[in-house]
Design a protein around this motif. Structure first.
Motif, PDB file in Angstrom:
ATOM      1  N   GLU A 131       0.800  -1.213  -0.105  1.00 25.70           N
ATOM      2  CA  GLU A 131      -0.027  -0.130   0.135  1.00 25.70           C
ATOM      3  C   GLU A 131       0.803   1.286  -0.019  1.00 25.70           C
ATOM      4  O   GLU A 131       0.348   2.273  -0.412  1.00 25.70           O
ATOM      5  CB  GLU A 131      -1.135  -0.090   1.188  1.00 25.70           C
ATOM      6  N   SER A 132       1.959   1.074   0.568  1.00 28.86           N
ATOM      7  CA  SER A 132       3.053   2.284   0.520  1.00 28.86           C
ATOM      8  C   SER A 132       3.265   2.783  -0.931  1.00 28.86           C
ATOM      9  O   SER A 132       3.765   3.878  -1.045  1.00 28.86           O
ATOM     10  CB  SER A 132       4.288   1.944   1.286  1.00 28.86           C
ATOM     11  N   PHE A 133       3.237   1.880  -1.821  1.00 31.77           N
ATOM     12  CA  PHE A 133       3.478   2.116  -3.189  1.00 31.77           C
ATOM     13  C   PHE A 133       2.536   1.998  -4.112  1.00 31.77           C
ATOM     14  O   PHE A 133       2.552   1.690  -5.279  1.00 31.77           O
ATOM     15  CB  PHE A 133       4.796   1.291  -3.576  1.00 31.77           C
ATOM     16  N   GLY A 134       1.383   2.597  -3.731  1.00 30.94           N
ATOM     17  CA  GLY A 134       0.186   2.447  -4.348  1.00 30.94           C
ATOM     18  C   GLY A 134      -0.217   1.058  -4.814  1.00 30.94           C
ATOM     19  O   GLY A 134      -0.950   0.930  -5.964  1.00 30.94           O
ATOM     20  N   GLY A 135      -0.081   0.245  -3.908  1.00 24.97           N
ATOM     21  CA  GLY A 135      -0.547  -1.233  -4.025  1.00 24.97           C
ATOM     22  C   GLY A 135       0.223  -1.839  -5.199  1.00 24.97           C
ATOM     23  O   GLY A 135       0.022  -3.133  -5.765  1.00 24.97           O
ATOM     24  N   SER A 136       1.484  -1.430  -5.766  1.00 25.15           N
ATOM     25  CA  SER A 136       2.044  -2.119  -6.830  1.00 25.15           C
ATOM     26  C   SER A 136       3.444  -2.474  -6.063  1.00 25.15           C
ATOM     27  O   SER A 136       3.966  -1.958  -5.343  1.00 25.15           O
ATOM     28  CB  SER A 136       2.415  -1.054  -7.858  1.00 25.15           C
TER      29      SER A 136
ATOM     30  N   THR B 163       7.741   1.442  -9.477  1.00 20.69           N
ATOM     31  CA  THR B 163       7.003   0.502  -9.227  1.00 20.69           C
ATOM     32  C   THR B 163       6.548  -0.270 -10.633  1.00 20.69           C
ATOM     33  O   THR B 163       6.827   0.531 -11.704  1.00 20.69           O
ATOM     34  CB  THR B 163       5.876   0.737  -8.493  1.00 20.69           C
TER      35      THR B 163
ATOM     36  N   ASP C 133       3.935  -0.601 -11.918  1.00 20.07           N
ATOM     37  CA  ASP C 133       2.999   0.350 -12.667  1.00 20.07           C
ATOM     38  C   ASP C 133       3.546   1.236 -13.481  1.00 20.07           C
ATOM     39  O   ASP C 133       2.769   2.034 -14.004  1.00 20.07           O
ATOM     40  CB  ASP C 133       1.634   0.412 -12.029  1.00 20.07           C
TER      41      ASP C 133
ATOM     42  N   ALA D 164       4.992   3.753 -11.731  1.00 21.52           N
ATOM     43  CA  ALA D 164       5.034   5.105 -10.794  1.00 21.52           C
ATOM     44  C   ALA D 164       6.487   5.398 -10.321  1.00 21.52           C
ATOM     45  O   ALA D 164       7.080   4.414  -9.763  1.00 21.52           O
ATOM     46  CB  ALA D 164       3.995   4.985  -9.749  1.00 21.52           C
TER      47      ALA D 164
ATOM     48  N   TRP E 293       8.556   7.153  -7.176  1.00 21.50           N
ATOM     49  CA  TRP E 293       8.344   7.334  -5.662  1.00 21.50           C
ATOM     50  C   TRP E 293       9.592   7.886  -5.279  1.00 21.50           C
ATOM     51  O   TRP E 293      10.557   7.364  -5.726  1.00 21.50           O
ATOM     52  CB  TRP E 293       7.922   6.299  -4.904  1.00 21.50           C
TER      53      TRP E 293
ATOM     54  N   THR F 243       6.815   9.192  -1.631  1.00 26.39           N
ATOM     55  CA  THR F 243       5.569  10.405  -2.079  1.00 26.39           C
ATOM     56  C   THR F 243       5.602  10.369  -3.670  1.00 26.39           C
ATOM     57  O   THR F 243       6.689  10.356  -4.067  1.00 26.39           O
ATOM     58  CB  THR F 243       6.005  11.599  -1.426  1.00 26.39           C
TER      59      THR F 243
END
Length: 114
Positions: free
Chosen positions: A65-70, A86, A88, A90, A92, A114
């Motif tokens: 969840e810390s990485f948008g679920g990825s 990640t 997907d 993204a 961070w 973030t």
């Protein structure tokens, strides 16, 4: 230590490491399962653990969840900041925010991804 030393398997939750990166005084590891583990100096939040404390042993950065679920697929370190990408696509970032290192509006340090 003055010689290479094997990091015990349980240090990373029993997972296999697929990538390691080092910053000025911190280290990150990405595991086959897509988790990010960190240790070392955390003065500017570059460990992503929500504080500015140092860690002498590996700690996992949050959960999926810390990485948008990825899952994290790669990570890189600057002197006092860390970047993770990640599955997907993204990006961070966390750590010192001066001079645009994190590419966020403002110059604030980020203590978590973030």
């Amino acid at each position: 230590r003055l010689v290479p030393t094997l990091l015990a398997g349980e240090a990373l939750g029993g997972a296999a490491a697929v990538l390691v990166a080092a910053g000025g005084m911190h280290t990150v590891v990405v595991t086959r399962q897509g988790a990010l583990w960190v240790w070392g100096r955390g003065l500017y939040g570059q460990l992503g653990l929500g504080d500015e404390g140092n860690r002498l042993a590996p700690e996992r950065v949050g959960s999926e969840e810390s990485f948008g679920g990825s899952h994290v697929i790669t990570a890189h370190c600057g002197l006092n900041h860390t970047l993770a990408i990640t599955k997907d696509g993204a990006l961070w970032t966390f750590g010192i925010g001066t001079d645009g290192a994190l590419d966020h509006t403002g110059r604030n340090n980020r203590l978590v991804p973030t």
